[in-house]
Design a protein around this motif. Structure first.
Motif, PDB file in Angstrom:
ATOM      1  N   VAL A  25     -26.225   7.516  11.445  1.00 56.06           N
ATOM      2  CA  VAL A  25     -25.478   6.402  12.040  1.00 56.06           C
ATOM      3  C   VAL A  25     -25.722   6.443  13.546  1.00 56.06           C
ATOM      4  O   VAL A  25     -25.241   7.351  14.233  1.00 56.06           O
ATOM      5  CB  VAL A  25     -23.976   6.488  11.722  1.00 56.06           C
ATOM      6  N   VAL A  26     -26.478   5.483  14.040  1.00 52.93           N
ATOM      7  CA  VAL A  26     -26.829   5.425  15.451  1.00 52.93           C
ATOM      8  C   VAL A  26     -25.746   4.626  16.177  1.00 52.93           C
ATOM      9  O   VAL A  26     -25.617   3.412  16.004  1.00 52.93           O
ATOM     10  CB  VAL A  26     -28.204   4.760  15.645  1.00 52.93           C
ATOM     11  N   GLY A  27     -24.962   5.333  16.994  1.00 50.70           N
ATOM     12  CA  GLY A  27     -23.811   4.728  17.647  1.00 50.70           C
ATOM     13  C   GLY A  27     -22.561   5.046  16.851  1.00 50.70           C
ATOM     14  O   GLY A  27     -22.305   4.420  15.825  1.00 50.70           O
ATOM     15  N   TYR A  28     -21.792   6.042  17.321  1.00 53.19           N
ATOM     16  CA  TYR A  28     -20.632   6.477  16.539  1.00 53.19           C
ATOM     17  C   TYR A  28     -19.342   6.057  17.224  1.00 53.19           C
ATOM     18  O   TYR A  28     -18.437   6.855  17.453  1.00 53.19           O
ATOM     19  CB  TYR A  28     -20.677   7.992  16.290  1.00 53.19           C
ATOM     20  N   GLY A  29     -19.299   4.753  17.555  1.00 49.00           N
ATOM     21  CA  GLY A  29     -18.055   4.155  18.020  1.00 49.00           C
ATOM     22  C   GLY A  29     -17.239   3.690  16.832  1.00 49.00           C
ATOM     23  O   GLY A  29     -17.358   4.224  15.716  1.00 49.00           O
ATOM     24  N   ASN A  30     -16.432   2.660  17.040  1.00 50.83           N
ATOM     25  CA  ASN A  30     -15.545   2.199  15.972  1.00 50.83           C
ATOM     26  C   ASN A  30     -16.312   1.749  14.734  1.00 50.83           C
ATOM     27  O   ASN A  30     -15.971   2.109  13.606  1.00 50.83           O
ATOM     28  CB  ASN A  30     -14.666   1.052  16.480  1.00 50.83           C
ATOM     29  N   VAL A  31     -17.365   0.933  14.926  1.00 50.43           N
ATOM     30  CA  VAL A  31     -18.117   0.426  13.780  1.00 50.43           C
ATOM     31  C   VAL A  31     -18.911   1.547  13.114  1.00 50.43           C
ATOM     32  O   VAL A  31     -18.956   1.650  11.888  1.00 50.43           O
ATOM     33  CB  VAL A  31     -19.046  -0.726  14.215  1.00 50.43           C
ATOM     34  N   GLY A  32     -19.535   2.401  13.920  1.00 51.69           N
ATOM     35  CA  GLY A  32     -20.278   3.520  13.348  1.00 51.69           C
ATOM     36  C   GLY A  32     -19.398   4.426  12.503  1.00 51.69           C
ATOM     37  O   GLY A  32     -19.780   4.844  11.408  1.00 51.69           O
ATOM     38  N   ARG A  33     -18.199   4.734  13.014  1.00 52.17           N
ATOM     39  CA  ARG A  33     -17.271   5.577  12.251  1.00 52.17           C
ATOM     40  C   ARG A  33     -16.808   4.890  10.978  1.00 52.17           C
ATOM     41  O   ARG A  33     -16.583   5.546   9.958  1.00 52.17           O
ATOM     42  CB  ARG A  33     -16.077   5.953  13.118  1.00 52.17           C
ATOM     43  N   LEU A  34     -16.645   3.560  11.038  1.00 54.46           N
ATOM     44  CA  LEU A  34     -16.244   2.818   9.844  1.00 54.46           C
ATOM     45  C   LEU A  34     -17.236   3.073   8.708  1.00 54.46           C
ATOM     46  O   LEU A  34     -16.846   3.381   7.572  1.00 54.46           O
ATOM     47  CB  LEU A  34     -16.183   1.317  10.170  1.00 54.46           C
ATOM     48  N   PHE A  35     -18.533   2.954   9.017  1.00 59.36           N
ATOM     49  CA  PHE A  35     -19.551   3.193   7.997  1.00 59.36           C
ATOM     50  C   PHE A  35     -19.691   4.681   7.677  1.00 59.36           C
ATOM     51  O   PHE A  35     -19.887   5.056   6.511  1.00 59.36           O
ATOM     52  CB  PHE A  35     -20.895   2.617   8.443  1.00 59.36           C
ATOM     53  N   GLY A  36     -19.599   5.518   8.695  1.00 58.53           N
ATOM     54  CA  GLY A  36     -19.719   6.951   8.458  1.00 58.53           C
ATOM     55  C   GLY A  36     -18.644   7.456   7.514  1.00 58.53           C
ATOM     56  O   GLY A  36     -18.922   8.231   6.584  1.00 58.53           O
ATOM     57  N   ASP A  37     -17.402   7.025   7.726  1.00 59.87           N
ATOM     58  CA  ASP A  37     -16.311   7.449   6.849  1.00 59.87           C
ATOM     59  C   ASP A  37     -16.513   6.948   5.429  1.00 59.87           C
ATOM     60  O   ASP A  37     -16.269   7.665   4.455  1.00 59.87           O
ATOM     61  CB  ASP A  37     -14.972   6.940   7.389  1.00 59.87           C
ATOM     62  N   LEU A  38     -16.955   5.691   5.299  1.00 62.76           N
ATOM     63  CA  LEU A  38     -17.177   5.120   3.967  1.00 62.76           C
ATOM     64  C   LEU A  38     -18.220   5.921   3.195  1.00 62.76           C
ATOM     65  O   LEU A  38     -18.022   6.258   2.010  1.00 62.76           O
ATOM     66  CB  LEU A  38     -17.645   3.667   4.107  1.00 62.76           C
ATOM     67  N   LEU A  39     -19.323   6.251   3.848  1.00 61.33           N
ATOM     68  CA  LEU A  39     -20.403   6.949   3.164  1.00 61.33           C
ATOM     69  C   LEU A  39     -20.055   8.413   2.922  1.00 61.33           C
ATOM     70  O   LEU A  39     -20.451   8.990   1.902  1.00 61.33           O
ATOM     71  CB  LEU A  39     -21.695   6.813   3.953  1.00 61.33           C
ATOM     72  N   ALA A  40     -19.316   9.018   3.835  1.00 62.66           N
ATOM     73  CA  ALA A  40     -18.880  10.401   3.609  1.00 62.66           C
ATOM     74  C   ALA A  40     -17.966  10.487   2.397  1.00 62.66           C
ATOM     75  O   ALA A  40     -18.055  11.426   1.595  1.00 62.66           O
ATOM     76  CB  ALA A  40     -18.171  10.940   4.850  1.00 62.66           C
ATOM     77  N   GLU A  41     -17.078   9.496   2.241  1.00 61.38           N
ATOM     78  CA  GLU A  41     -16.196   9.477   1.070  1.00 61.38           C
ATOM     79  C   GLU A  41     -16.994   9.317  -0.215  1.00 61.38           C
ATOM     80  O   GLU A  41     -16.544   9.757  -1.289  1.00 61.38           O
ATOM     81  CB  GLU A  41     -15.185   8.339   1.207  1.00 61.38           C
ATOM     82  N   ALA A  42     -18.175   8.698  -0.123  1.00 60.25           N
ATOM     83  CA  ALA A  42     -19.047   8.548  -1.291  1.00 60.25           C
ATOM     84  C   ALA A  42     -19.985   9.735  -1.453  1.00 60.25           C
ATOM     85  O   ALA A  42     -20.913   9.689  -2.262  1.00 60.25           O
ATOM     86  CB  ALA A  42     -19.856   7.257  -1.161  1.00 60.25           C
TER      87      ALA A  42
END
Length: 318
Positions: free
Chosen positions: A19-36
């Motif tokens: 995830v390139v750019g771990y601001g609000n949007v990056g964390r949104l996707f990072g959390d989703l994929l980590a949960e998966a």
């Protein structure tokens, strides 16, 4: 290098995403994929702040600027299945050649910009034949996926693109498919005019010379709602809103239409033409159609919540 990658994948076979750019949007996707149960690598030029979330998200952090790649960043990108670009447009454009140099031709590329044309013009041929999808979460990440919409413009599909879209839908969001051109003609224009209205309202109040304390104390619920929206915009990253307004034709079209609408209202009032004013109401009711009652109900709930919050705060102060 290939042997090292195979060894790492044998030890940890989870899908790997950078995830390139771990601001609000990056964390949104990072959390989703980590949960998966994906392996998440966060790439950001800034040091992480605060306490890491439960579960160790992300698995790996790389402090680097995608436009000035370090050896560590290049190694991280060389060992992923998906790259999500969640940075402002200027940085996303700078990332195109770096991604092309560092990732394999089967790696899926995901971008999350508010306007698609410039990035896709720069990236489409360069990143081919890699799967490529443009997403746009139409909500602040703090609101979460449930009940919100994510636009998806699939330029080149692939299995990991399909998996990501499925995960977004399973999280409770609506995935709305548009071509990149349709996205910019509709979504970017709507965002540009909404933010222009909010910023225009907020900018007008100081220009009128009104004391902030009196404005805040005496604002009726609709004005409180606009003040709340302005505060939400003003506490976010200005670059996000600049990218939308600086989107070329979509942003210019939105602001021109807004100016014309305010001009028509001004003409009606200056000429005393209340008939034209009433006709404008009738046209807007027709345009909203069967959705008008639903939106009016949404407004009643929103404004009721604002009034309740003000009442609760006053009670707490006593």
């Amino acid at each position: 290098m290939a042997d090292e990658q195979r060894a790492r994948h044998d030890a940890d076979p989870r899908p790997r995403v950078a995830v390139v750019g771990y601001g609000n949007v990056g964390r949104l996707f990072g959390d989703l994929l980590a949960e998966a149960d994906w392996h998440v690598t966060a790439i950001d030029p800034h040091s992480p702040s605060g306490t890491p979330p439960a579960g160790g998200v992300p698995d790996l952090r790389v402090q680097a600027d995608i436009g000035r790649p370090t050896p560590e960043l290049r190694r991280a990108l060389s060992d992923v299945d998906v790259v999500i670009v969640a940075v402002p447009e200027r940085a996303a454009l700078a990332a195109v050649d770096v991604i092309d140099e560092c990732v394999g031709h089967d790696v899926s590329i995901v971008e999350t910009l508010s306007r698609k044309a410039r990035f896709l013009q720069a990236a489409d041929d360069v990143l081919a034949p890699r799967p490529l999808v443009s997403l746009n979460p139409l909500f602040h990440p703090s609101l979460g996926w449930v009940g919100n919409t994510v636009t998806a413009s699939v330029v080149r599909g692939g299995s990991n693109v399909d998996r990501l879209l499925h995960l977004i839908g399973a999280a409770g969001a609506q995935v709305h498919h548009l071509s990149p051109g349709e996205h910019d003609r509709c979504v970017t224009v709507v965002q540009a005019v909404a933010h222009a209205v909010i910023l225009g309202f907020a900018t007008t109040l100081p220009r009128l010379g009104l004391p902030p304390a009196d404005v805040i104390a005496c604002s009726p619920p609709p004005a409180r709602a606009l003040l709340a929206l302005a505060a939400r915009v003003l506490t976010a990253n200005p670059e996000t809103y600049w990218d939308i307004q600086n989107s070329g034709e979509p942003g210019a079209t939105a602001r021109t239409a807004l100016r014309e609408s305010v001009g028509e209202l001004d003409d009606q009032v200056l000429t005393g033409d209340d008939t034209a004013f009433e006709l404008a109401f009738a046209r807007l009711r027709t345009w909203l159609g069967d959705d008008i009652d639903r939106f009016a109900d949404d407004a009643a709930h929103l404004l009721g919540a604002l009034v309740a919050r003000r009442s609760d705060s006053r009670t707490a102060e006593r």
